[in-house]
Design an enzyme around this catalytic site. Sequence first.
Site, PDB file in Angstrom:
ATOM      1  N   SER A 146       0.851  -1.191   0.000  1.00  0.00           N
ATOM      2  CA  SER A 146       0.000   0.000   0.000  1.00  0.00           C
ATOM      3  C   SER A 146       0.882   1.235   0.000  1.00  0.00           C
ATOM      4  O   SER A 146       2.062   1.180   0.390  1.00  0.00           O
ATOM      5  CB  SER A 146      -0.881   0.006   1.255  1.00  0.00           C
ATOM      6  OG  SER A 146      -1.485   1.273   1.468  1.00  0.00           O
ATOM      7  N   TYR A 159      -1.438  -0.926  10.322  1.00  0.00           N
ATOM      8  CA  TYR A 159      -1.520  -1.092   8.877  1.00  0.00           C
ATOM      9  C   TYR A 159      -0.241  -0.675   8.144  1.00  0.00           C
ATOM     10  O   TYR A 159       0.272  -1.454   7.320  1.00  0.00           O
ATOM     11  CB  TYR A 159      -2.723  -0.321   8.344  1.00  0.00           C
ATOM     12  CG  TYR A 159      -3.038  -0.568   6.894  1.00  0.00           C
ATOM     13  CD1 TYR A 159      -3.620  -1.760   6.473  1.00  0.00           C
ATOM     14  CD2 TYR A 159      -2.783   0.403   5.924  1.00  0.00           C
ATOM     15  CE1 TYR A 159      -3.920  -1.988   5.138  1.00  0.00           C
ATOM     16  CE2 TYR A 159      -3.075   0.192   4.591  1.00  0.00           C
ATOM     17  CZ  TYR A 159      -3.642  -1.007   4.195  1.00  0.00           C
ATOM     18  OH  TYR A 159      -3.932  -1.219   2.873  1.00  0.00           O
TER      19      TYR A 159
END
Length: 283
Positions: A146, A159
Amino acid sequence: MADGALAGTGILVTGGGTGIGRACAAALAADGATVVVCGRTAERLEATVAGIEPGHGGSAHAVEADVTVEDDVRRAVAATVEVAGLLTGVVANAGGGGALAPHHLQDLEAYEAVLRLNVVGTMLCVKHAVPAMVAAGGGSFVGMSSLAGHVTHPHFGAYPAAKAAIEQMMRNAADEYGASGVRFNAVRPGFIATEVMEAIPRDSDVYDSYVRNTPLAPTVEGGVGEPSDVAALVRFLVGPESRWITGTSIAVDGGQALRSGPDFSSFLAGLGDNVLGGSLPEA
Protein backbone atom coordinates in the site's frame (compact mmCIF):
# COMPACT_ATOMS: atom_id res chain seq x y z
CA MET A 1 -2.51 -7.46 -22.33
CA ALA A 2 -5.28 -10.03 -22.91
CA ASP A 3 -3.36 -11.85 -25.62
CA GLY A 4 -3.42 -15.32 -24.11
CA ALA A 5 0.06 -15.19 -22.60
CA LEU A 6 -1.26 -16.72 -19.37
CA ALA A 7 -2.87 -19.75 -21.03
CA GLY A 8 -1.89 -22.88 -19.17
CA THR A 9 -1.04 -21.11 -15.92
CA GLY A 10 -2.63 -21.65 -12.52
CA ILE A 11 -2.96 -18.63 -10.24
CA LEU A 12 -4.33 -18.22 -6.71
CA VAL A 13 -5.82 -14.83 -5.75
CA THR A 14 -6.51 -14.30 -2.07
CA GLY A 15 -9.08 -11.76 -0.94
CA GLY A 16 -10.65 -12.17 -4.35
CA GLY A 17 -14.27 -11.49 -3.43
CA THR A 18 -14.23 -7.72 -3.86
CA GLY A 19 -12.32 -4.70 -5.10
CA ILE A 20 -8.73 -5.13 -6.17
CA GLY A 21 -8.74 -8.92 -5.74
CA ARG A 22 -11.80 -9.29 -7.94
CA ALA A 23 -10.26 -7.06 -10.64
CA CYS A 24 -7.02 -9.04 -10.55
CA ALA A 25 -8.85 -12.35 -10.92
CA ALA A 26 -10.83 -11.01 -13.87
CA ALA A 27 -7.74 -9.69 -15.66
CA LEU A 28 -5.82 -12.93 -15.18
CA ALA A 29 -8.66 -15.19 -16.31
CA ALA A 30 -9.28 -12.97 -19.35
CA ASP A 31 -5.70 -13.61 -20.42
CA GLY A 32 -6.03 -17.38 -20.21
CA ALA A 33 -5.13 -18.24 -16.62
CA THR A 34 -6.97 -20.80 -14.54
CA VAL A 35 -7.71 -18.64 -11.51
CA VAL A 36 -8.79 -19.72 -8.05
CA VAL A 37 -10.12 -16.93 -5.84
CA CYS A 38 -10.30 -17.42 -2.12
CA GLY A 39 -11.81 -15.43 0.71
CA ARG A 40 -13.92 -15.77 3.84
CA THR A 41 -17.34 -15.05 2.33
CA ALA A 42 -18.73 -17.67 -0.03
CA GLU A 43 -21.42 -15.39 -1.50
CA ARG A 44 -18.86 -12.79 -2.57
CA LEU A 45 -16.60 -15.41 -4.09
CA GLU A 46 -19.48 -16.88 -6.06
CA ALA A 47 -20.44 -13.42 -7.33
CA THR A 48 -16.85 -12.78 -8.38
CA VAL A 49 -16.60 -16.04 -10.33
CA ALA A 50 -19.99 -15.48 -11.95
CA GLY A 51 -18.95 -12.02 -13.13
CA ILE A 52 -15.62 -13.03 -14.68
CA GLU A 53 -15.42 -13.43 -18.45
CA PRO A 54 -12.47 -15.78 -19.12
CA GLY A 55 -10.60 -15.74 -22.39
CA HIS A 56 -8.00 -17.84 -24.20
CA GLY A 57 -9.08 -21.00 -22.38
CA GLY A 58 -8.96 -19.44 -18.93
CA SER A 59 -11.39 -20.15 -16.11
CA ALA A 60 -12.34 -18.96 -12.63
CA HIS A 61 -13.07 -20.99 -9.51
CA ALA A 62 -13.75 -20.22 -5.84
CA VAL A 63 -12.50 -21.71 -2.58
CA GLU A 64 -13.63 -20.43 0.80
CA ALA A 65 -10.52 -19.89 2.90
CA ASP A 66 -9.09 -17.63 5.63
CA VAL A 67 -5.44 -16.74 5.02
CA THR A 68 -4.77 -16.51 8.76
CA VAL A 69 -5.56 -20.22 9.11
CA GLU A 70 -2.69 -22.38 7.87
CA ASP A 71 -4.83 -25.37 6.95
CA ASP A 72 -7.04 -23.09 4.84
CA VAL A 73 -4.04 -21.71 2.95
CA ARG A 74 -2.69 -25.20 2.37
CA ARG A 75 -6.10 -26.25 1.04
CA ALA A 76 -6.39 -23.21 -1.27
CA VAL A 77 -2.99 -23.92 -2.82
CA ALA A 78 -3.90 -27.59 -3.28
CA ALA A 79 -7.21 -26.61 -4.87
CA THR A 80 -5.41 -24.44 -7.43
CA VAL A 81 -3.03 -27.25 -8.32
CA GLU A 82 -5.99 -29.62 -8.62
CA VAL A 83 -8.03 -27.50 -11.04
CA ALA A 84 -5.12 -26.03 -13.03
CA GLY A 85 -2.65 -28.90 -12.86
CA LEU A 86 0.02 -26.60 -11.45
CA LEU A 87 0.60 -23.35 -9.54
CA THR A 88 2.55 -20.64 -11.33
CA GLY A 89 1.32 -17.51 -9.59
CA VAL A 90 -0.09 -16.09 -6.36
CA VAL A 91 -1.65 -12.70 -5.77
CA ALA A 92 -1.64 -12.30 -1.99
CA ASN A 93 -4.27 -9.59 -1.87
CA ALA A 94 -6.08 -10.47 1.37
CA GLY A 95 -5.50 -7.79 3.99
CA GLY A 96 -7.01 -4.86 5.79
CA GLY A 97 -6.67 -2.34 8.58
CA GLY A 98 -8.12 -1.69 12.00
CA ALA A 99 -9.63 1.17 13.98
CA LEU A 100 -8.20 4.63 13.42
CA ALA A 101 -6.33 5.83 16.50
CA PRO A 102 -2.87 7.09 17.45
CA HIS A 103 -0.47 4.48 18.78
CA HIS A 104 -1.00 5.30 22.47
CA LEU A 105 -4.71 4.53 22.07
CA GLN A 106 -4.33 1.36 20.00
CA ASP A 107 -5.99 -1.80 21.30
CA LEU A 108 -3.37 -4.56 21.45
CA GLU A 109 -5.67 -7.35 20.30
CA ALA A 110 -6.88 -5.32 17.32
CA TYR A 111 -3.32 -4.28 16.46
CA GLU A 112 -2.14 -7.88 16.48
CA ALA A 113 -5.11 -8.94 14.34
CA VAL A 114 -4.07 -6.49 11.61
CA LEU A 115 -0.53 -7.83 11.67
CA ARG A 116 -1.76 -11.40 11.54
CA LEU A 117 -4.09 -10.78 8.59
CA ASN A 118 -1.58 -8.89 6.48
CA VAL A 119 1.83 -10.22 7.47
CA VAL A 120 1.17 -13.74 8.72
CA GLY A 121 -1.47 -14.28 6.03
CA THR A 122 1.01 -13.35 3.32
CA MET A 123 3.76 -15.44 4.91
CA LEU A 124 1.51 -18.52 4.97
CA CYS A 125 0.82 -18.04 1.27
CA VAL A 126 4.56 -17.87 0.59
CA LYS A 127 5.20 -20.94 2.74
CA HIS A 128 2.69 -23.17 0.98
CA ALA A 129 2.93 -21.75 -2.54
CA VAL A 130 6.69 -21.95 -2.99
CA PRO A 131 6.97 -25.76 -3.17
CA ALA A 132 4.18 -25.91 -5.75
CA MET A 133 5.69 -23.12 -7.86
CA VAL A 134 9.13 -24.71 -7.74
CA ALA A 135 7.56 -28.00 -8.85
CA ALA A 136 5.99 -26.13 -11.78
CA GLY A 137 9.38 -24.85 -12.87
CA GLY A 138 9.01 -21.37 -11.39
CA GLY A 139 6.40 -18.71 -10.85
CA SER A 140 5.52 -15.22 -9.70
CA PHE A 141 4.27 -14.14 -6.29
CA VAL A 142 2.73 -10.66 -5.88
CA GLY A 143 2.30 -9.27 -2.36
CA MET A 144 -0.23 -6.48 -1.89
CA SER A 145 1.35 -3.56 -0.09
CA SER A 146 0.00 0.00 0.00
CA LEU A 147 0.95 3.64 -0.22
CA ALA A 148 0.84 3.34 3.58
CA GLY A 149 3.80 0.96 3.51
CA HIS A 150 5.99 3.73 2.10
CA VAL A 151 4.42 7.09 3.07
CA THR A 152 3.33 7.96 6.60
CA HIS A 153 -0.36 7.48 7.43
CA PRO A 154 -0.91 8.92 10.92
CA HIS A 155 -3.48 7.11 13.08
CA PHE A 156 -3.47 3.97 10.88
CA GLY A 157 -2.08 1.82 13.67
CA ALA A 158 -0.60 -1.50 12.54
CA TYR A 159 -1.52 -1.09 8.88
CA PRO A 160 1.56 0.88 7.69
CA ALA A 161 3.89 -1.43 9.63
CA ALA A 162 2.15 -4.48 8.18
CA LYS A 163 2.44 -3.26 4.60
CA ALA A 164 6.08 -2.31 5.04
CA ALA A 165 6.67 -5.81 6.40
CA ILE A 166 5.11 -7.34 3.28
CA GLU A 167 7.49 -5.37 1.09
CA GLN A 168 10.51 -6.58 3.02
CA MET A 169 9.14 -10.13 2.97
CA MET A 170 8.95 -9.96 -0.82
CA ARG A 171 12.56 -8.73 -1.00
CA ASN A 172 13.86 -11.54 1.19
CA ALA A 173 11.81 -14.21 -0.57
CA ALA A 174 13.03 -12.94 -3.94
CA ASP A 175 16.60 -13.50 -2.77
CA GLU A 176 15.84 -16.90 -1.23
CA TYR A 177 14.00 -18.39 -4.21
CA GLY A 178 15.42 -16.61 -7.23
CA ALA A 179 17.63 -19.54 -8.12
CA SER A 180 14.50 -21.70 -8.26
CA GLY A 181 12.84 -19.39 -10.75
CA VAL A 182 10.26 -17.98 -8.33
CA ARG A 183 9.90 -14.20 -8.39
CA PHE A 184 8.50 -11.99 -5.63
CA ASN A 185 7.32 -8.40 -6.00
CA ALA A 186 5.01 -6.03 -4.14
CA VAL A 187 2.40 -3.60 -5.44
CA ARG A 188 1.63 -0.32 -3.65
CA PRO A 189 -1.89 0.93 -4.45
CA GLY A 190 -2.82 4.44 -3.44
CA PHE A 191 -6.44 5.57 -3.19
CA ILE A 192 -8.34 3.06 -5.31
CA ALA A 193 -12.12 3.32 -5.74
CA THR A 194 -13.10 0.11 -3.93
CA GLU A 195 -15.97 -0.75 -1.61
CA VAL A 196 -13.80 0.01 1.42
CA MET A 197 -12.88 3.49 0.23
CA GLU A 198 -16.53 4.35 -0.35
CA ALA A 199 -16.64 5.11 3.38
CA ILE A 200 -14.78 8.35 2.62
CA PRO A 201 -17.26 11.08 1.55
CA ARG A 202 -16.26 12.69 -1.72
CA ASP A 203 -16.85 16.17 -0.30
CA SER A 204 -14.71 15.57 2.81
CA ASP A 205 -11.34 16.94 3.89
CA VAL A 206 -10.00 13.38 3.89
CA TYR A 207 -10.88 12.82 0.25
CA ASP A 208 -9.42 16.22 -0.64
CA SER A 209 -6.17 15.31 1.12
CA TYR A 210 -5.80 12.38 -1.26
CA VAL A 211 -6.69 14.25 -4.42
CA ARG A 212 -4.65 17.40 -3.85
CA ASN A 213 -1.53 15.33 -3.19
CA THR A 214 -1.89 13.18 -6.30
CA PRO A 215 -0.17 14.66 -9.38
CA LEU A 216 -2.27 12.65 -11.85
CA ALA A 217 -5.59 13.37 -10.10
CA PRO A 218 -6.72 16.01 -12.63
CA THR A 219 -6.41 13.49 -15.45
CA VAL A 220 -9.00 10.96 -14.20
CA GLU A 221 -12.61 11.21 -13.14
CA GLY A 222 -12.89 11.58 -9.38
CA GLY A 223 -9.15 12.04 -9.01
CA VAL A 224 -8.49 8.48 -7.80
CA GLY A 225 -7.53 5.14 -9.31
CA GLU A 226 -9.65 2.14 -10.21
CA PRO A 227 -9.15 -1.56 -9.32
CA SER A 228 -8.37 -2.21 -12.98
CA ASP A 229 -5.30 0.04 -12.67
CA VAL A 230 -3.87 -2.27 -10.02
CA ALA A 231 -4.96 -5.39 -11.89
CA ALA A 232 -3.05 -4.27 -14.99
CA LEU A 233 0.19 -4.08 -13.02
CA VAL A 234 -0.49 -7.40 -11.30
CA ARG A 235 -1.12 -9.02 -14.69
CA PHE A 236 2.25 -7.71 -15.88
CA LEU A 237 4.10 -8.95 -12.80
CA VAL A 238 2.52 -12.40 -13.07
CA GLY A 239 3.16 -12.69 -16.79
CA PRO A 240 6.24 -13.56 -18.84
CA GLU A 241 6.93 -9.93 -19.75
CA SER A 242 8.30 -9.33 -16.23
CA ARG A 243 10.57 -12.39 -16.16
CA TRP A 244 13.60 -10.28 -15.14
CA ILE A 245 11.84 -8.34 -12.37
CA THR A 246 11.98 -9.51 -8.77
CA GLY A 247 12.41 -8.10 -5.27
CA THR A 248 10.88 -4.71 -6.00
CA SER A 249 7.83 -2.65 -4.97
CA ILE A 250 5.89 -0.69 -7.58
CA ALA A 251 3.40 2.08 -6.83
CA VAL A 252 0.00 2.47 -8.47
CA ASP A 253 -0.93 5.73 -6.78
CA GLY A 254 -1.05 8.47 -9.42
CA GLY A 255 2.19 9.84 -7.99
CA GLN A 256 0.91 10.49 -4.47
CA ALA A 257 4.07 9.03 -2.92
CA LEU A 258 5.87 12.08 -4.35
CA ARG A 259 3.98 14.30 -1.92
CA SER A 260 2.11 13.32 1.22
CA GLY A 261 -0.16 10.69 2.69
CA PRO A 262 -3.82 11.34 3.62
CA ASP A 263 -5.09 13.39 6.54
CA PHE A 264 -7.69 11.46 8.54
CA SER A 265 -7.77 13.88 11.48
CA SER A 266 -11.45 14.65 10.95
CA PHE A 267 -12.30 10.97 11.51
CA LEU A 268 -10.73 11.14 14.98
CA ALA A 269 -12.30 14.31 16.30
CA GLY A 270 -14.31 12.33 18.85
CA LEU A 271 -11.12 11.38 20.66
CA GLY A 272 -10.52 15.03 21.51
CA ASP A 273 -7.28 16.13 23.14
CA ASN A 274 -5.93 12.59 23.19
CA VAL A 275 -5.34 12.97 19.46
CA LEU A 276 -5.33 16.63 18.56
CA GLY A 277 -2.35 17.95 20.47
CA GLY A 278 -3.53 17.78 24.09
CA SER A 279 -1.91 15.97 26.98
CA LEU A 280 -1.61 12.19 26.88
CA PRO A 281 -3.63 10.05 29.30
CA GLU A 282 -1.84 8.88 32.42
CA ALA A 283 -0.30 5.41 32.27
